[in-house]
Design an enzyme around this catalytic site. Structure first.
Site, PDB file in Angstrom:
ATOM      1  N   VAL A  39      35.715 -11.799 -71.922  1.00 21.02           N
ATOM      2  CA  VAL A  39      36.558 -11.006 -71.025  1.00 21.02           C
ATOM      3  C   VAL A  39      35.968  -9.603 -70.854  1.00 21.02           C
ATOM      4  O   VAL A  39      35.922  -9.060 -69.750  1.00 21.02           O
ATOM      5  CB  VAL A  39      38.007 -10.947 -71.547  1.00 21.02           C
ATOM      6  CG1 VAL A  39      38.833  -9.952 -70.735  1.00 21.02           C
ATOM      7  CG2 VAL A  39      38.646 -12.329 -71.477  1.00 21.02           C
ATOM      8  N   ASP A  40      35.502  -9.004 -71.942  1.00 22.75           N
ATOM      9  CA  ASP A  40      34.833  -7.705 -71.835  1.00 22.75           C
ATOM     10  C   ASP A  40      33.598  -7.799 -70.937  1.00 22.75           C
ATOM     11  O   ASP A  40      33.380  -6.945 -70.066  1.00 22.75           O
ATOM     12  CB  ASP A  40      34.398  -7.217 -73.219  1.00 22.75           C
ATOM     13  CG  ASP A  40      35.473  -6.423 -73.938  1.00 22.75           C
ATOM     14  OD1 ASP A  40      36.332  -5.845 -73.263  1.00 22.75           O
ATOM     15  OD2 ASP A  40      35.452  -6.395 -75.182  1.00 22.75           O
ATOM     16  N   ILE A  41      32.782  -8.810 -71.167  1.00 24.02           N
ATOM     17  CA  ILE A  41      31.530  -8.927 -70.412  1.00 24.02           C
ATOM     18  C   ILE A  41      31.822  -9.164 -68.932  1.00 24.02           C
ATOM     19  O   ILE A  41      31.213  -8.531 -68.056  1.00 24.02           O
ATOM     20  CB  ILE A  41      30.660 -10.056 -70.988  1.00 24.02           C
ATOM     21  CG1 ILE A  41      30.198  -9.700 -72.411  1.00 24.02           C
ATOM     22  CG2 ILE A  41      29.446 -10.314 -70.095  1.00 24.02           C
ATOM     23  CD1 ILE A  41      29.539 -10.849 -73.151  1.00 24.02           C
TER      24      ILE A  41
END
Length: 435
Positions: free
Chosen positions: A188-190
């Site tokens: 999700v961060d990436i």
């Protein structure tokens, strides 16, 4: 430190010296920390932008301290190095008015500001979009947050695993007989970083037409909902809640992990033609392709357990070295189930030059994983290792703002370049405080 790895990864091949860069001349003031924001600005740095990472003197970005952290390079742990190359570090104490004045000067000549502080922090510094727009109307200002900058949830903090949990992403992954699982990779961060970078590039393109900057908002939760993929649309069409299917696909068959005589591998028969080739050319069982039930995808899905048992028996008869070339010749989407180390050293990774060695001023060299982007006309910048805290402070002040040595010394004397005085620690549990 990395001597044992030297034979595994080739030295980086430099880009042509005269080749232009996609974002050459673009300056980014990067206030972001941890992962989603910094990875977005790193992509821009790889594309040739001048990314100036603003962080607190001393400890800097907390992500610097995620392990492993080599003794020779404190505050430069592997996760930080992975997400912060091709940047310059400017260490400023933003609690100092003089430091904020420096930032305002930088923003006046910048193209992009990126921040992912808690809601309200940039306002307290007088560096929110409304304030910054007065300094530079053409600025592209990107805010990355957990739940957005406005509304009932703007105060909530969030990290990748929380977004995975609340978006339904976790509920889809794992096996049906236990709780869902998050991905260890911060997907999700990436993906939020990629979305932020795309949004910034789009805003830069729009500014080229309109001459106007704008504010961009990217929320981790919003992106996590997107990351549930087409399952969200399937649910809205049918009302059915997506279930966990382990390594199999609910939409195709056969698709999943099988065991050869020596190694596990994954195949994905995404349509009838692939299954027919698998049966006739790989397994030498044309009767399976001709079977009135097995020949059709819906029929195979209805008899999934039966097909899997049959394939498991057949695949177990020979090693992967037997099956892999046969499936490649028959154009069957398949792949060995590898661990991360095996993947980094795989023939495919070496062929694509995904991992290389780059020079490091302290460690000699460090490994580097490149972006999956290959430009023919504007090759990515040669990777420069992630900076130490404040490594480029004097350089940025002198080169970008034209400050001379006495002025930089005066800023240091005023406390603008030093770590803020730590707050008094909370009383120990044994202390009694007045009620």
């Amino acid at each position: 430190m990395f001597d044992r790895l030297e034979a595994d990864f080739p030295a980086h091949t430099p880009r042509p010296a005269d080749a232009p860069k996609a974002l050459e001349g673009v300056r980014v003031i990067d206030f972001s920390h941890f992962l989603a924001g910094p990875f977005a600005t790193m992509i821009m740095g790889d594309m040739g932008a001048d990314v100036i990472k603003v962080e607190s003197p001393g400890r800097g970005d907390e992500f610097r301290h995620y392990p492993p952290v080599p003794e020779e390079t404190p505050a430069q742990g592997a996760p930080y190095v992975w997400s912060n190359r091709n940047k310059r570090s400017l260490a400023l104490n933003l609690k100092s008015p003089e430091a904020v004045a420096v930032i305002r000067e930088l923003i006046a000549q910048a193209d992009v500001v990126c921040e992912n502080f808690s809601t309200g922090v940039m306002e307290r510094f007088g560096l929110d979009y409304a304030s910054v727009r007065e300094i530079n109307p053409k600025i592209i200002y990107c805010s990355v947050s957990a739940y957005g900058r406005e509304g009932a949830f703007k105060d909530r903090l969030g990290f990748d695993p929380i977004a995975q949990a609340e978006s339904g992403f976790i509920s889809m992954n794992g096996y049906s007989d236990r709780q869902g699982v998050r991905t260890l990779s911060p997907v999700v961060d990436i993906s939020t970083a990629m979305m932020a970078c795309n949004a910034i590039l789009g805003a830069l393109l729009a500014r080229g037409r309109t001459g106007q900057g704008q504010h961009i908002e990217i929320a981790l939760f919003d992106n996590a909902v997107l990351m549930t993929g087409y399952a969200a649309m399937q649910h809205m069409y049918t009302g059915a809640v997506p279930q966990r299917h382990g390594n199999t696909s609910p939409d195709t068959c056969p698709s999943g992990v099988f065991m050869s005589q020596d190694k596990p591998f994954y195949i994905n028969c995404g349509n009838d033609k692939i299954f027919h080739r698998l049966a006739a050319q790989v397994l030498e069982r044309p009767d399976l392709a001709d079977d009135p039930v097995y020949s059709d995808r819906n029929g195979r899905m209805a008899r999934r357990d039966e097909i899997f048992r049959l394939l498991e028996e057949l695949f177990a008869q020979y090693p992967w070295s037997y099956w892999q070339p046969r499936m490649r010749a028959a154009q069957i989407p398949c792949g060995e189930v590898r661990n991360v180390g095996d993947a980094l050293r795989s023939p495919e990774a070496r062929e694509r030059r995904l991992v290389s060695r780059v020079a490091h001023p302290v460690l000699g060299w460090i490994p580097n994983v490149r972006l999956p982007i290959l430009y023919s006309g504007t090759p990515l910048a040669d990777p420069q290792p992630a900076p130490a805290v404040g490594q480029h402070t004097d350089e940025v002040l002198a080169q970008v703002l034209g400050y001379d040595a006495p002025r930089i010394a005066a800023l240091r004397e005023a406390g603008a370049l030093d770590a803020p005085t730590p707050r008094r620690p909370y009383p120990a549990a044994t202390e009694v405080t007045p009620g």
